[in-house]
Structures are given as C-alpha cells and as structure tokens.
Design an enzyme around this catalytic site. Structure first.
Site, PDB file in Angstrom:
ATOM      1  N   PHE A 163       4.527  67.566  34.301  1.00 31.68           N
ATOM      2  CA  PHE A 163       5.224  67.017  35.473  1.00 31.68           C
ATOM      3  C   PHE A 163       5.197  65.493  35.502  1.00 31.68           C
ATOM      4  O   PHE A 163       5.597  64.879  36.484  1.00 31.68           O
ATOM      5  CB  PHE A 163       4.616  67.574  36.765  1.00 31.68           C
ATOM      6  CG  PHE A 163       4.848  69.056  36.934  1.00 31.68           C
ATOM      7  CD1 PHE A 163       6.109  69.533  37.275  1.00 31.68           C
ATOM      8  CD2 PHE A 163       3.827  69.962  36.733  1.00 31.68           C
ATOM      9  CE1 PHE A 163       6.343  70.899  37.431  1.00 31.68           C
ATOM     10  CE2 PHE A 163       4.049  71.335  36.880  1.00 31.68           C
ATOM     11  CZ  PHE A 163       5.310  71.807  37.228  1.00 31.68           C
ATOM     12  N   ALA A 165       6.114  61.687  35.233  1.00 38.05           N
ATOM     13  CA  ALA A 165       7.371  60.949  35.258  1.00 38.05           C
ATOM     14  C   ALA A 165       7.179  59.722  34.377  1.00 38.05           C
ATOM     15  O   ALA A 165       6.102  59.117  34.365  1.00 38.05           O
ATOM     16  CB  ALA A 165       7.727  60.544  36.683  1.00 38.05           C
ATOM     17  N   CYS A 277      15.278  64.897  31.555  1.00 40.49           N
ATOM     18  CA  CYS A 277      14.967  66.189  32.183  1.00 40.49           C
ATOM     19  C   CYS A 277      15.966  66.704  33.213  1.00 40.49           C
ATOM     20  O   CYS A 277      16.386  67.853  33.132  1.00 40.49           O
ATOM     21  CB  CYS A 277      13.600  66.109  32.853  1.00 40.49           C
ATOM     22  SG  CYS A 277      12.268  66.188  31.652  1.00 40.49           S
ATOM     23  N   PHE A 278      16.306  65.883  34.189  1.00 40.47           N
ATOM     24  CA  PHE A 278      17.042  66.408  35.347  1.00 40.47           C
ATOM     25  C   PHE A 278      18.320  67.164  34.961  1.00 40.47           C
ATOM     26  O   PHE A 278      18.507  68.325  35.309  1.00 40.47           O
ATOM     27  CB  PHE A 278      17.386  65.280  36.326  1.00 40.47           C
ATOM     28  CG  PHE A 278      16.227  64.825  37.166  1.00 40.47           C
ATOM     29  CD1 PHE A 278      14.977  65.403  37.033  1.00 40.47           C
ATOM     30  CD2 PHE A 278      16.387  63.818  38.109  1.00 40.47           C
ATOM     31  CE1 PHE A 278      13.905  64.991  37.811  1.00 40.47           C
ATOM     32  CE2 PHE A 278      15.326  63.393  38.896  1.00 40.47           C
ATOM     33  CZ  PHE A 278      14.090  63.976  38.739  1.00 40.47           C
TER      34      PHE A 278
HETATM   35  C1  UDX Z   1      11.241  63.693  36.029  1.00 42.97           C
HETATM   36  C2  UDX Z   1      10.255  64.353  37.005  1.00 42.97           C
HETATM   37  O1  UDX Z   1       9.983  63.453  38.091  1.00 42.97           O
HETATM   38  C3  UDX Z   1       8.967  64.731  36.285  1.00 42.97           C
HETATM   39  O2  UDX Z   1       8.116  65.426  37.153  1.00 42.97           O
HETATM   40  C4  UDX Z   1       9.319  65.610  35.082  1.00 42.97           C
HETATM   41  O3  UDX Z   1       8.152  65.909  34.345  1.00 42.97           O
HETATM   42  C5  UDX Z   1      10.313  64.916  34.180  1.00 42.97           C
HETATM   43  O4  UDX Z   1      11.473  64.546  34.925  1.00 42.97           O
HETATM   44  P1  UDX Z   1      11.465  61.265  34.964  1.00 42.97           P
HETATM   45  O5  UDX Z   1      12.794  61.748  34.487  1.00 42.97           O
HETATM   46  O6  UDX Z   1      10.552  60.612  33.991  1.00 42.97           O
HETATM   47  O7  UDX Z   1      10.641  62.470  35.601  1.00 42.97           O
HETATM   48  O8  UDX Z   1      11.697  60.197  36.150  1.00 42.97           O
HETATM   49  P2  UDX Z   1      11.950  60.286  37.724  1.00 42.97           P
HETATM   50  O9  UDX Z   1      11.064  59.305  38.368  1.00 42.97           O
HETATM   51  O10 UDX Z   1      11.902  61.669  38.223  1.00 42.97           O
HETATM   52  O11 UDX Z   1      13.422  59.709  37.856  1.00 42.97           O
HETATM   53  C6  UDX Z   1      14.552  60.392  37.350  1.00 42.97           C
HETATM   54  C7  UDX Z   1      15.815  59.627  37.657  1.00 42.97           C
HETATM   55  O12 UDX Z   1      16.103  59.662  39.053  1.00 42.97           O
HETATM   56  C8  UDX Z   1      15.748  58.132  37.300  1.00 42.97           C
HETATM   57  O13 UDX Z   1      16.965  57.737  36.724  1.00 42.97           O
HETATM   58  C9  UDX Z   1      15.512  57.459  38.623  1.00 42.97           C
HETATM   59  O14 UDX Z   1      15.975  56.139  38.636  1.00 42.97           O
HETATM   60  C10 UDX Z   1      16.318  58.349  39.548  1.00 42.97           C
HETATM   61  N1  UDX Z   1      15.864  58.291  40.950  1.00 42.97           N
HETATM   62  C11 UDX Z   1      14.623  58.729  41.282  1.00 42.97           C
HETATM   63  C12 UDX Z   1      16.714  57.800  41.938  1.00 42.97           C
HETATM   64  O15 UDX Z   1      17.853  57.395  41.643  1.00 42.97           O
HETATM   65  N2  UDX Z   1      16.277  57.752  43.227  1.00 42.97           N
HETATM   66  C13 UDX Z   1      15.043  58.192  43.597  1.00 42.97           C
HETATM   67  O16 UDX Z   1      14.725  58.132  44.794  1.00 42.97           O
HETATM   68  C14 UDX Z   1      14.188  58.688  42.586  1.00 42.97           C
END
Ligand code: UDX
Ligand code: ADP
Length: 464
Positions: A163, A165, A277-278
């Site tokens: 999990f 990030a 991931c997303f």
């Molecule tokens: C994500 C999950 O958070 C993590 O638990 C999992 O293991 C892998 O995927 P990560 O992709 O590293 O982690 O980053 P994260 O902080 O979740 O951000 C993902 C994307 O969403 C980024 O591009 C970030 O800029 C964007 N984001 C995040 C937003 O635009 N707004 C927010 O409020 C939060």
C-alpha cells in the site's frame, strides 16, 4: 517457522524500497533482491547513493545501512530462489497492450515467468508471496504452475499487497496504516501466514497486521486503489463545476473534509491522477466485472477513468483556448513531468497526455523536472506512438535549469507539485517571458493573488 533468507524477484519501485526496509528492520534475515535488468541491479549497487534507480526520500539512508550487511542486489535469480525460504514476487503487471483484454486486463506474463522460475529452481518447500498488484484469483494460477511443474514440492501462496505510495514509500513502510496478509485456511497456510506476520511484527504493531483469505486480500488492494482514485476524480469533477459557478474547489474540499465521515485526505483537485496503479487497477477491476457480466458495476468504476481523461484533456484545451486558440509554434514550459512530487516515476503521468495534446496542436514544449531526465521524457512520448521519435525530439526540449526552461515562453504549465516550484523567483521568471505571460497551475500550489500582482495571467484548477 523461522525465516532466515528471503528473496524478492523484481527490483522496481515496490520491490526495492520494500526489501530495503525489511532488511533494515531484520538484520538477521538475509534479503536478496533480484532482477533480470542488469542496469537496474548495477544502479542499486552503485556506491554513489544518488544513483539508485528509484528516487524516494530517505531510501538512500536505509540502503546505506543495510546494503552489504544483509541486503543484496543481484541478477542471479536462480541462486536467490534456491537459497530462500520465502520468495516475494514484485514484478511489473502492466495493462495488456495486445490480444484478449487489450487495454483492460493485467498482463501476467512476467508473473507467470516468475512462477515457472521458482518451480524450476526450488529444491525445498517454499512460501511464495504476491507483492505485485494482481487480479483476483491470480494466486490460484501461480499455485497451479508451481504444483504442476515444481518437482513435487509444497508451495504456500500468500497475498501481501503493498500500500506504499511513491514519494512517501519509506514512511509508509516504516509505519503502515495496516499490513494485509492473505493465505489459505489450512494448517500449512496458517504456518506460512504466521511466518510473514513474524517478519512484519518486528516493527509493525500487531493490531495493524490483518490476515484474511487470499481472495479478500487480492481484492482489497484493487478496491483501495479504486476508492482513492474515485476521490480524486470526484473532486476533479467538482473542480469544473467550481470554475463555472464561482466556487473555489479548495474551499469546498476543506469544508467537506472536516466531516469526519468524509475525511480531509485525497481531496486535492489536480490536472489528473497518474502513477502505475490507479488506472491499471481500475481497468483490471472493470475487466473482471465484465467477465462476470456485471456491466453496471463495470460502468460505474470505468467512469472514474473517463473523468480523469477528461480532466487532463480539459487542462490542455484550457491552455490552447487561453492562448488565442492556437499554440502552433509557441513555446510552452512544463514545470514537472513526474506523476507526483518526490518521485522520478513518470508512469501514466498527466504531463505526458497534456504534452501529447499540445504537440498535436504544434506547440513547442520545454520540460523541467527536478528528478526526471531527458531520455525518460522522450521514452514516455514515444510509448504513445502518436508521432515519430524524431518529431518528439524536435518539438520537445528538456532542460536542467528551470529559469532557462521558462525563458521566452508564452506560457508555463505546472504539472507536478514539486515544493521547489513554490519558492522560485517568479518575478524574474515573468520578466523573461513573452507577454502576455500566462501561468497554468495544474496543481494549485501558487497564490493567484501574488502571481497576478506580478503580472501573470493566472489559471488554477477549480478556482473562479
Ligand atoms: C497509490 C496508492 O496511494 C498506494 O496505496 C498504492 O500502493 C499504489 O498506488 P501512488 O500511485 O504512489 O500510490 O501515489 P498517490 O499518492 O496515491 O497518488 C496517485 C495520483 O493521484 C498522483 O498523480 C497524485 O498526484 C494524484 N492525487 C492524489 C491527486 O491528484 N489529488 C489527491 O488529493 C491525491
Ligand atoms: P513496480 O512499480 O511494481 O515495482 P517496476 O516496473 O518498477 O514495477 O519493477 C518491476 C521489475 O521486475 C523490473 O525491474 C523488471 O525488470 C523486473 N522483472 C520482471 N520480470 C522479472 C523476472 N522474471 N525475473 C526478474 N526480474 C523481473
């Protein structure tokens, strides 16, 4: 069962930091991280810690402490499997780019290859831990391969999704909200679960270590990412409504975030989410739902991706519209290329798609990112296959100095929320730009008041 040697197949953004922290916390366990990519392993072994292949705040210190003591990086996959009691699989599982499930399903060829390598190299029973994000029921496939090709040995398969990030990986690994371990509800399964629990229990409080069956664990990972991505798409959807109604998305986010049922995190409107991931995990979930004819469920989650694509396109269109409906031949500077701050990872970064859109309108793009190099930028654009490599190189320049990058540009677009962007001498940047100078803040990190006072035409996400 006491584990004394573990190995991890895959020295990427997940495997590298995770194993480094396990090695740091468990000096009596030998941890070997293996990868088929020699360059990557060489970088992990580089005496100069600024050359590690993954940039994560604090990672260099952890590696400095454990490397050579009980943490090793190697390309000898077979030897590492042979000598370890527990093997983590942490290889890439990107979205398929061919055949059945193209653009939706996870490509499991690397996971399958790993399972086959483990089956061939093992001479004793092993515990195999899935660390990569995988579709539900992948553990069954891994088990099938191991049982049918594995010299009659016994394999326990655990699911232990990561999990962390990026950008906060070390913090997340050192004090995780929870550790999830899924395994079989058999006596052997329970022993395997306990062996992994014992490792984490060295530094994670027991009540934060959750154990479930394998399928729940696999699905929880997809669900967590889907929920997080959904929050970002929800606030981004609202950002567009804010822009036309005169509301301010940051104020709305703050107002709703104080409701303890909603919570304040993950409500930052942006140019769109990226990362490895997303999108991949949601597409994966959508694909699984469709394969069970759960079309309404699939449509519901697919909308999160559509909203994200819309947000990226909307930002690019805003730039074009504000520059008198043409960006042809105009220099537009991108501050930031990584998908978020504090990482050199660019996978699925919004910057790539915004750039692609503007390049199709014949813009000249100049990129500055504190941690992303020129070749990565070109590789990302080439991967899209929209235009020739030669064209990408002609129309996109990557600079090492932000002030030089901004000089003589018509507009600046902030694509990543790097802290250093906030402290630039914006007065100086403004002086050296063509006028009118426009600033598109895709991350809402600068003050509209200050920027307009300097003279910029200023656009931020979800602001009136
Ligand atoms: C994500 C999950 O958070 C993590 O638990 C999992 O293991 C892998 O995927 P990560 O992709 O590293 O982690 O980053 P994260 O902080 O979740 O951000 C993902 C994307 O969403 C980024 O591009 C970030 O800029 C964007 N984001 C995040 C937003 O635009 N707004 C927010 O409020 C939060
Ligand atoms: P993640 O973000 O999930 O860590 P990465 O792409 O950063 O993904 O890392 C995955 C790593 O796994 C890559 O460095 C790749 O070379 C490695 N890899 C893939 N398949 C194998 C394999 N069969 N044996 C060893 N390493 C592998």
């Amino acid at each position: 069962m006491k584990v004394t040697k573990i190995c991890c197949i895959g020295a990427g953004y997940v495997g590298g930091p995770t194993m480094s922290v396990i090695a740091q916390k468990c000096p009596d366990i030998k941890v070997t991280v293996v990868d088929i990519n020699q360059t990557r392993i060489d970088a992990w072994n580089d005496p100069d810690l600024s050359n590690l292949p993954v940039y994560e705040p604090g990672l260099d210190k952890v590696v400095a402490e454990a490397r050579g003591r009980n943490l090793f990086f190697s390309t000898d996959v077979i030897k590492a499997i042979e000598e370890s009691e527990m093997i983590f699989i942490s290889v890439n599982t990107p979205t398929k780019t061919y055949g059945e499930g193209k653009g939706m399903a996870a490509d499991l060829k690397w996971v399958e290859l790993c399972a086959r390598q483990i089956a061939t190299a093992s001479k004793e029973d092993k515990i195999v831990v899935e660390k990569s994000t995988l579709p539900v029921r992948t553990a069954q496939a891994v088990k099938d391969i191991l049982v049918n090709t594995g010299n009659g040995l016994k394999f326990q398969i655990l699911s232990n999704p990561e999990f962390l990030a990026e950008g906060t990986a070390i913090e997340d690994l050192e004090s995780p909200d929870r550790v999830l371990i899924g395994g079989d509800d058999t006596p052997e399964g329970k022993i395997a679960i306990q062996a992994l629990v014992d490792i984490y229990a060295r530094w994670v409080p027991k009540d934060r270590i959750l154990t479930t069956n394998v399928w729940s664990s696999e699905l929880s990972k997809l669900t967590a990412n889907a929920f997080l991505a959904q929050r970002v798409s929800s606030i981004n959807a609202l950002s567009e409504l804010c822009e036309v109604t005169g509301a301010d998305v940051s104020e709305v986010a703050k107002a709703i975030g104080t409701d303890s049922r909603i919570g304040s995190k993950f409500l930052k409107a942006s140019v769109g989410f990226g990362g490895s991931c997303f999108q991949k995990d949601i597409l994966n979930m959508v694909y699984i739902c469709r394969s069970y004819q759960l079309n309404e469920v699939a449509d519901y989650w697919e909308q999160v991706i559509k909203m994200n694509d819309h947000q990226k396109a909307r930002f690019a269109k805003k730039i074009i519209k504000s520059l008198y409906n043409t960006v042809s031949g105009k220099k537009i500077t991108f501050l930031g290329w990584a998908f978020k701050k504090d990482t050199n990872d660019t996978r699925e970064s919004a910057a790539i798609y915004v750039a692609d859109h503007l390049l199709s309108e014949q813009a000249k793009i100049c990129v500055y990112d504190p941690k992303v190099n020129q070749e990565k930028v070109y590789a990302d654009l080439e991967y899209l296959n929209t235009r020739s490599s030669d064209e990408n190189r002609r129309h996109v320049k990557v600079m090492n100095d932000p002030y030089e990058a901004c000089k003589d540009s018509h507009a600046i677009a902030i694509l990543t929320e790097w802290d250093e962007f906030k402290t630039y001498d914006w007065e100086k940047i403004y002086q050296n730009m063509l006028k009118p100078a426009t600033l598109f803040d895709g991350r809402n990190i600068l003050s509209k008041e200050e920027m307009t006072k300097i003279g910029f035409r200023f656009y931020a996400i979800g602001k009136p």
